[in-house]
Design a protein around this motif. Structure first.
Motif, PDB file in Angstrom:
ATOM      1  N   ASP A 112      40.696 -11.121  54.709  1.00  0.00           N
ATOM      2  CA  ASP A 112      39.730 -10.238  54.887  1.00  0.00           C
ATOM      3  C   ASP A 112      38.349 -10.591  54.298  1.00  0.00           C
ATOM      4  O   ASP A 112      37.135 -10.363  55.304  1.00  0.00           O
ATOM      5  N   ILE A 113      38.192 -11.431  53.358  1.00  0.00           N
ATOM      6  CA  ILE A 113      37.275 -11.984  52.703  1.00  0.00           C
ATOM      7  C   ILE A 113      36.689 -13.307  53.582  1.00  0.00           C
ATOM      8  O   ILE A 113      35.556 -13.312  53.772  1.00  0.00           O
TER       9      ILE A 113
ATOM     10  N   VAL B  44      29.060 -11.578  49.627  1.00  0.00           N
ATOM     11  CA  VAL B  44      30.191 -10.829  49.873  1.00  0.00           C
ATOM     12  C   VAL B  44      30.731 -10.271  48.728  1.00  0.00           C
ATOM     13  O   VAL B  44      30.988 -10.838  47.735  1.00  0.00           O
TER      14      VAL B  44
ATOM     15  N   LEU C  34      27.388  -7.219  50.868  1.00  0.00           N
ATOM     16  CA  LEU C  34      28.323  -6.681  51.762  1.00  0.00           C
ATOM     17  C   LEU C  34      29.641  -6.451  51.358  1.00  0.00           C
ATOM     18  O   LEU C  34      30.446  -7.203  50.752  1.00  0.00           O
TER      19      LEU C  34
ATOM     20  N   THR D  89      34.801 -12.421  56.799  1.00  0.00           N
ATOM     21  CA  THR D  89      33.583 -11.661  56.419  1.00  0.00           C
ATOM     22  C   THR D  89      32.587 -13.121  56.342  1.00  0.00           C
ATOM     23  O   THR D  89      31.603 -13.169  56.689  1.00  0.00           O
TER      24      THR D  89
ATOM     25  N   ASN E  19      23.243 -14.296  51.806  1.00  0.00           N
ATOM     26  CA  ASN E  19      23.836 -12.991  51.754  1.00  0.00           C
ATOM     27  C   ASN E  19      25.130 -13.072  50.434  1.00  0.00           C
ATOM     28  O   ASN E  19      25.443 -14.219  50.202  1.00  0.00           O
TER      29      ASN E  19
ATOM     30  N   PHE F 209      32.110 -15.059  59.422  1.00  0.00           N
ATOM     31  CA  PHE F 209      30.922 -14.243  60.421  1.00  0.00           C
ATOM     32  C   PHE F 209      29.410 -14.342  59.781  1.00  0.00           C
ATOM     33  O   PHE F 209      28.538 -14.523  60.600  1.00  0.00           O
ATOM     34  N   LEU F 210      29.283 -14.263  58.364  1.00  0.00           N
ATOM     35  CA  LEU F 210      28.069 -14.525  57.818  1.00  0.00           C
ATOM     36  C   LEU F 210      27.581 -15.888  58.050  1.00  0.00           C
ATOM     37  O   LEU F 210      26.081 -15.978  58.221  1.00  0.00           O
TER      38      LEU F 210
ATOM     39  N   VAL G 267      33.279  -5.613  50.920  1.00  0.00           N
ATOM     40  CA  VAL G 267      34.579  -5.869  51.683  1.00  0.00           C
ATOM     41  C   VAL G 267      35.623  -5.261  50.845  1.00  0.00           C
ATOM     42  O   VAL G 267      36.531  -6.032  50.044  1.00  0.00           O
TER      43      VAL G 267
END
Length: 139
Positions: free
Chosen positions: A109-110, A72, A130, A113, A70, A116-117, A132
């Motif tokens: 914040d980054i 970000v 995604l 994310t 993924n 989580f991924l 952010v």
């Protein structure tokens, strides 16, 4: 930049394919998605768009084994003063004002994310790009 990612992913691919929980997360930039006169960085935009395409290709290769890849896409993200890419306070205020949420992203914040991924809970998310960015790329 895309070439380096390709080399790294190619070298890691045999191990990633043997893993039952391979996770890859790349970091892109909003400049690959938001084009405004005088506000783009053409070389960076092209490089980040290429990186995103490579990650999607990797996502397809990893999908059969349950792996994921993924991207970000941070928006304007606060940096410590004096560090590479840092801006003066007035420029940071202008960047925050350009964001629908009216604030800059914080590094946490980054990081949250990405974390989580990389987790087992995100195992069914693959090939995602995604943002952010507090809605910056919506404009």
């Amino acid at each position: 930049m895309p070439a380096a990612f390709h080399e790294l992913a190619s070298a890691a691919l045999p191990d990633l394919l043997q893993s039952d929980a391979a996770r890859v997360v790349a970091i892109s930039s909003f400049v690959a998605h938001r084009f405004v006169p005088g506000g783009t960085f053409p070389a960076s935009a092209a490089a980040k768009a290429a990186l995103e395409a490579l990650v999607k290709c990797l996502a397809i290769e990893l999908a059969a084994t349950g792996g994921s890849a993924n991207v970000v896409v941070p928006g304007y993200t606060r940096k410590d003063e004096g560090r590479l890419g840092s801006l003066d306070p007035a420029a940071w205020q202008k960047a925050a004002a350009a964001n629908p949420q009216g604030r800059l992203a914080e590094p946490d914040d980054i990081a949250a994310t990405v974390s989580f991924l990389l987790s087992q809970e995100a195992g069914h998310i693959t090939g995602a790009v995604l943002p952010v960015d507090g809605g910056l790329t919506l404009m």
